[in-house]
Design an enzyme around this catalytic site. Structure first.
Site, PDB file in Angstrom:
ATOM      1  N   ASP A  33      12.836  -1.580  -8.331  1.00 53.99           N
ATOM      2  CA  ASP A  33      13.657  -1.397  -9.520  1.00 53.99           C
ATOM      3  C   ASP A  33      14.666  -2.521  -9.753  1.00 53.99           C
ATOM      4  O   ASP A  33      15.575  -2.368 -10.573  1.00 53.99           O
ATOM      5  CB  ASP A  33      14.383  -0.048  -9.474  1.00 53.99           C
ATOM      6  CG  ASP A  33      15.301   0.086  -8.269  1.00 53.99           C
ATOM      7  OD1 ASP A  33      15.246  -0.781  -7.379  1.00 53.99           O
ATOM      8  OD2 ASP A  33      16.067   1.069  -8.207  1.00 53.99           O
ATOM      9  N   GLU A  34      14.518  -3.644  -9.059  1.00 57.96           N
ATOM     10  CA  GLU A  34      15.443  -4.748  -9.308  1.00 57.96           C
ATOM     11  C   GLU A  34      14.806  -6.083  -8.931  1.00 57.96           C
ATOM     12  O   GLU A  34      13.934  -6.159  -8.072  1.00 57.96           O
ATOM     13  CB  GLU A  34      16.756  -4.560  -8.555  1.00 57.96           C
ATOM     14  CG  GLU A  34      16.630  -4.589  -7.049  1.00 57.96           C
ATOM     15  CD  GLU A  34      17.986  -4.561  -6.362  1.00 57.96           C
ATOM     16  OE1 GLU A  34      18.910  -5.275  -6.797  1.00 57.96           O
ATOM     17  OE2 GLU A  34      18.106  -3.824  -5.359  1.00 57.96           O
ATOM     18  N   ASP A  75      18.504  -4.790 -12.996  1.00 55.18           N
ATOM     19  CA  ASP A  75      18.513  -3.611 -12.128  1.00 55.18           C
ATOM     20  C   ASP A  75      18.373  -2.353 -12.985  1.00 55.18           C
ATOM     21  O   ASP A  75      19.237  -2.054 -13.818  1.00 55.18           O
ATOM     22  CB  ASP A  75      19.827  -3.584 -11.337  1.00 55.18           C
ATOM     23  CG  ASP A  75      19.798  -2.582 -10.193  1.00 55.18           C
ATOM     24  OD1 ASP A  75      18.757  -1.931 -10.000  1.00 55.18           O
ATOM     25  OD2 ASP A  75      20.816  -2.458  -9.500  1.00 55.18           O
TER      26      ASP A  75
END
Length: 410
Positions: free
Chosen positions: A115-116, A25
């Site tokens: 983003d993860e 993350d």
């Protein structure tokens, strides 16, 4: 075989022998990209977005700034914060570079957002070493090749890996060994459990349940009386670290959505409807670009008192036709107008759910193939060639289409 400390009557959940699921993350993603690209922002409190906080650096979060906080409130909390406009193209490019590192690490990658992601490295021990070493190298590559900090959690289940990465923030690594899962999980606040939002947390706090271990000790039957059978079953299983889901690749999203923050000033009905038109255009374009069709249109609203509401309508048949989607959205908005006039509107959103692939699909009589020379197709082509703002509705000329958040490829 995973055996928890739960009562013996609980069924056993088959799990892997070692902690080999990674949850990676990126930390304060938008703000981190801004600090990477502008050295004067490093170490400073940074807020991305003006009217609404889209992201905040950890230096700004230390003052209580959070997303999606009102911009005015954020600046009162942190008067010396540096506010920068969002650069969605830069965030999309950074995300693509990070995911290239992910896919170079393991072929089993499940993207959650830009983003993860979850990564399964269980089959790489002979060629890449232990999971913790793989995670350390991944973090180093993202830092060196992309210039961004990333936190990684490692565990036997997706749920524990995600919790571990959150505990590791910012820019950290947390490994949860198989024999230390409950020792790690039970002291944490109940808000760490998936499915515990503000309302559920308040209900549990009213019953003096503030830690995961307290919920686990309570038992599923008493919890059912507090939260209902479905929520009790779900949260009780998580409290004993039971989560049999695998890291999945190639899974297409079940819904798409877009929203527009309006601020707390009064908004006339024609302005709200214009924003709804813009959201429908944007989602229809995304739907067709992904070769998907949808059956359910969902209107999402946030009112001036910060409460939220949703309204939905399921169409007789799935479609990607903008006018059909717009008619459904407008009918939902019309039904909600009295509530909006009474309580004010600070955010409007639209989601398309019950998605399925556009081809093959059930042809209506007389079995004509889908037309390719429609208005939707023409507008999509113009926007693809000349940019999304090349053509827009007249009602949006002075208002703009709003921000389009970058997404993972579908």
């Amino acid at each position: 075989m995973f055996v928890s400390d739960a009562p013996a009557s609980r069924p056993r959940i088959v799990a892997r022998a070692e902690s080999s699921i990674l949850h990676a993350d990126l930390d304060s993603f938008y703000a981190a990209v801004e600090q990477r690209d502008n050295p004067r922002l490093r170490g400073k409190p940074v807020i991305v977005g003006g009217g609404v906080v889209l992201a905040a650096s950890y230096e700004a979060k230390a003052f209580g700034v959070r997303t999606p906080m009102n911009g005015g409130q954020a600046r009162r909390l942190c008067p010396h914060a540096i506010v920068v406009p969002p650069r969605m193209a830069a965030y999309a490019a950074a995300s693509k570079a990070v995911f290239e590192v992910f896919h170079d690490t393991t072929p089993v990658v499940e993207g959650i957002s830009i983003d993860e992601a979850f990564l399964d490295v269980g089959g790489l021990r002979r060629i890449a070493g232990a999971p913790i070493g793989i995670a350390e190298r991944l973090r180093a590559r993202v830092r060196d090749e992309v210039g961004l900090p990333i936190s990684v959690g490692i565990a036997r289940t997706k749920f524990l890996a995600k919790v571990a990465s959150a505990v590791a923030k910012p820019d950290g690594l947390r490994f949860v060994p198989p024999d230390g899962e409950l020792e790690f999980l039970h002291p944490l606040p109940i808000e760490r459990l998936w499915g515990v939002g503000e309302v559920t947390a308040r209900t549990l706090h009213e019953h003096n349940i503030t830690r995961v271990g307290q919920l686990a000790d309570l038992g599923e039957s008493p919890l059912r009386a507090i939260l209902g059978p479905a929520a009790a079953r779900h949260l009780y299983a998580l409290s004993w670290a039971r989560d049999p889901r695998r890291v999945e690749t190639g899974v297409r999203r079940r819904s798409i959505g877009a929203q527009r923050a309006l601020g707390r000033a009064p908004h006339p009905p024609d302005e709200i409807e214009a924003y709804l038109h813009g959201l429908t255009d944007r989602l229809g374009r995304r739907l067709r670009a992904a070769d998907r069709i949808c059956r359910t249109v969902v209107l999402r609203m946030r009112f001036d008192d910060f409460t939220r509401a949703t309204r939905s309508h399921t169409l007789p048949e799935a479609t990607d036709h903008t006018d059909t989607l717009l008619q459904a959205a407008r009918s939902l908005l019309a039904a909600a107008t009295p509530t909006i006039e009474e309580r004010g509107l600070t955010l409007i959103g639209l989601s398309l759910t019950n998605l399925t692939d556009a081809d093959p699909f059930q042809l209506p009589l007389p079995f004509d193939p889908r037309a390719t020379n429609t208005l939707d197709a023409t507008l999509d082509d113009l926007r693809h060639r000349f940019g999304s703002t090349a053509i827009t509705r007249a009602a949006l000329l002075r208002r703009g289409e709003g921000l389009s958040v970058p997404l993972l490829p579908d």
